[in-house]
Enzyme design. Structure first.
Site, PDB file in Angstrom:
ATOM      1  N   HIS A 281       0.839  -1.202   0.000  1.00 36.91           N
ATOM      2  CA  HIS A 281       0.000   0.000   0.000  1.00 36.91           C
ATOM      3  C   HIS A 281       0.876   1.256   0.000  1.00 36.91           C
ATOM      4  O   HIS A 281       0.639   2.186  -0.782  1.00 36.91           O
ATOM      5  CB  HIS A 281      -0.925  -0.044   1.230  1.00 36.91           C
ATOM      6  CG  HIS A 281      -1.667   1.235   1.497  1.00 36.91           C
ATOM      7  ND1 HIS A 281      -3.003   1.403   1.225  1.00 36.91           N
ATOM      8  CD2 HIS A 281      -1.250   2.420   2.015  1.00 36.91           C
ATOM      9  CE1 HIS A 281      -3.377   2.626   1.565  1.00 36.91           C
ATOM     10  NE2 HIS A 281      -2.333   3.269   2.048  1.00 36.91           N
ATOM     11  N   GLU A 282       1.898   1.256   0.857  1.00 36.06           N
ATOM     12  CA  GLU A 282       2.776   2.440   0.924  1.00 36.06           C
ATOM     13  C   GLU A 282       3.549   2.623  -0.375  1.00 36.06           C
ATOM     14  O   GLU A 282       3.732   3.744  -0.860  1.00 36.06           O
ATOM     15  CB  GLU A 282       3.743   2.329   2.110  1.00 36.06           C
ATOM     16  CG  GLU A 282       3.057   2.210   3.476  1.00 36.06           C
ATOM     17  CD  GLU A 282       2.072   3.340   3.752  1.00 36.06           C
ATOM     18  OE1 GLU A 282       2.272   4.454   3.214  1.00 36.06           O
ATOM     19  OE2 GLU A 282       1.090   3.117   4.489  1.00 36.06           O
ATOM     20  N   HIS A 285       1.640   4.374  -2.932  1.00 38.96           N
ATOM     21  CA  HIS A 285       1.714   5.838  -2.778  1.00 38.96           C
ATOM     22  C   HIS A 285       2.954   6.375  -3.486  1.00 38.96           C
ATOM     23  O   HIS A 285       2.915   7.409  -4.150  1.00 38.96           O
ATOM     24  CB  HIS A 285       1.790   6.215  -1.300  1.00 38.96           C
ATOM     25  CG  HIS A 285       0.473   6.142  -0.575  1.00 38.96           C
ATOM     26  ND1 HIS A 285      -0.676   6.724  -1.061  1.00 38.96           N
ATOM     27  CD2 HIS A 285       0.130   5.594   0.614  1.00 38.96           C
ATOM     28  CE1 HIS A 285      -1.675   6.515  -0.195  1.00 38.96           C
ATOM     29  NE2 HIS A 285      -1.209   5.823   0.824  1.00 38.96           N
ATOM     30  N   GLU A 359      -5.958   7.072  -1.124  1.00 38.39           N
ATOM     31  CA  GLU A 359      -5.852   5.902  -0.239  1.00 38.39           C
ATOM     32  C   GLU A 359      -6.571   4.704  -0.839  1.00 38.39           C
ATOM     33  O   GLU A 359      -6.085   3.573  -0.766  1.00 38.39           O
ATOM     34  CB  GLU A 359      -6.421   6.230   1.145  1.00 38.39           C
ATOM     35  CG  GLU A 359      -5.630   7.279   1.931  1.00 38.39           C
ATOM     36  CD  GLU A 359      -4.202   6.852   2.223  1.00 38.39           C
ATOM     37  OE1 GLU A 359      -3.917   5.636   2.173  1.00 38.39           O
ATOM     38  OE2 GLU A 359      -3.366   7.734   2.479  1.00 38.39           O
TER      39      GLU A 359
HETATM   40 ZN   LIG Z   1      -2.038   5.238   2.597  1.00 36.38          ZN
END
Ligand SMILES: [Zn+2]
Length: 427
Positions: A281-282, A285, A359
């Site tokens: 997930h990071e 980003h 997100e």
């Molecule tokens: Zn996030």
């Protein structure tokens, strides 16, 4: 839509509506989270409203102005000193009024078993945070007010550019200058987990030399991870509390997982799987340059804010209301901070909507990369339970302030991925 083998830079992000929390949590779990989160939110809103009222009182009321004038007067007629003292006066009053709210939140965390430090450590962190805020505010407002006073060549566009550059510099320097004031960071030690995470980064075509571990456990049991920095200061950081379930830095690979096991998941995902999913997930980003775009947005907002402030303080009506001679008046400080707070409030719905979308995209990319919806749901459960998330959030508050989609929306998204792609084994 339909099946796609690999993530693409531009993807449609499905955002299904949030399912009922009882579809993923027991009644007791929901109650435990909500019983913690609701009072926390009410007190947070009370603190926020109180802060706005304090600012309004200092900027608009006679006693408030007298207080700031008295503090600024200690510097005599020296303008830079007057500005600094006006900022100090306003921020000290705000901090003093806000402290009881902060202590209440800390006590709630202690009662819920989330805090791992005593009141002394908490107060030290709080004071450090306030001191950093004070320094940054002094720098920014001194430059603005003294600039308006002396009007250097190119004023005010030059001030707008300077504000944008300050935001940019903060985003770059924050990870190396400010974050170490609050936490120690060390690279994740060699072992199967590190190898797995670096392979994940390579597969996502996100060059990462290290994953950093923050010693969050010195103050909290909460679990989290984040990306920060730009260019050479860019980093992926995971809390040591998140790694705890992967074993002591997972030297022997997944193994029996304390993390997912204790949370009632039937053991289909392991602690290491959870860490990999969070890091995916990071990395999403990073891949989509969310930190860069966020910084560009904040820098643009800062530049526009400067131009708006210059224009507003030129208006006679504004000068009379705030009791100042213009933006170059050191007593403009409380009015400027009030405007900044109101501007922040006005921008919050847009900023938080963009953040929720980014997100949701990072969540979706992490599903595409790991193809492991079972672990995604386990991670969401763990985040919610260990951080006491509000599992029945107020829709208006969500719309105004939430940086992330609510837990059940994230879980519904994982279920949707599973439905479209078939359940893939988590190992
Ligand atoms: Zn996030």
């Amino acid at each position: 839509m339909g099946q796609r083998p690999a993530p693409r830079p531009l993807i449609a992000v499905p955002r299904p509506p949030a399912a009922d929390p009882l579809e993923a949590f027991t009644e007791d779990e929901v109650r435990a989270c909500v019983d913690y989160a609701k009072p926390r939110q009410r007190w947070g809103l009370a603190a926020y409203a109180t802060d706005l009222l304090v600012l309004a009182a200092l900027a608009l009321s006679a006693p408030g102005r007298a207080l700031v004038r008295g503090a600024a007067g200690l510097a005599g007629g020296w303008a830079p000193g007057r500005v600094v003292l006006a900022v100090v006066a306003v921020l000290v009053v705000r901090a003093a009024v806000g402290l009881p709210f902060s202590i209440r939140a800390f006590r709630q965390d202690t009662g819920a078993g989330l805090a791992t430090q005593g009141l002394g450590g908490f107060l030290r962190d709080w004071a450090k945070g306030r001191a950093v805020g004070l320094v940054l505010t002094v720098v920014a407002l001194s430059a603005l007010v003294l600039g308006a006073r002396w009007e250097p060549p190119g004023w005010p566009p030059v001030a707008a550019v300077a504000a944008a550059l300050l935001v940019l510099a903060l985003a770059m320097a924050g990870p190396v200058l400010i974050e170490p004031l609050f936490n120690r960071f060390r690279p994740l030690g060699p072992g199967p987990l590190r190898t797995r995470l670096l392979e994940l980064a390579a597969a996502m075509r996100v060059p990462v030399s290290d994953v950093l571990v923050a010693d969050a456990s010195r103050r909290t049991t909460r679990v989290n991870a984040y990306v920060s920095g730009l260019g050479r200061t860019r980093r992926v950081v995971v809390y040591d509390t998140l790694l705890a379930a992967a074993g002591p830095l997972a030297p022997d690979g997944p193994g029996p997982s304390a993390g997912s096991g204790t949370l009632g998941d039937p053991g289909t995902s392991t602690g290491a799987d959870e860490v990999a999913l969070v890091v995916a997930h990071e990395l999403a980003h990073v891949r989509h340059r969310d930190v860069l775009w966020g910084t560009i947005g904040a820098a643009t907002l800062a530049a526009v804010s400067v131009l708006v402030a210059v224009a507003l303080f030129d208006l006679g009506q504004v000068q009379r209301t705030l009791g100042v001679t213009g933006l170059g008046d050191p007593l403009a400080v409380p009015g400027l901070l009030l405007l900044a707070a109101l501007g922040g409030l006005a921008a919050a719905p847009v900023a938080s909507a963009i953040s929720r979308w980014a997100e949701a995209r990072a969540d979706w990319v992490s599903l595409e990369v790991t193809r492991d919806p079972v672990t995604a749901v386990a991670v969401e459960r763990r985040l919610a339970l260990e951080n006491r998330a509000d599992l029945r959030p107020n829709r208006l508050l969500l719309l105004l302030f939430a940086s992330h989609p609510q837990t059940m929306a994230r879980i519904s998204q994982a279920w949707l991925w599973e439905k479209r792609n078939g359940s893939s084994s988590s190992r």
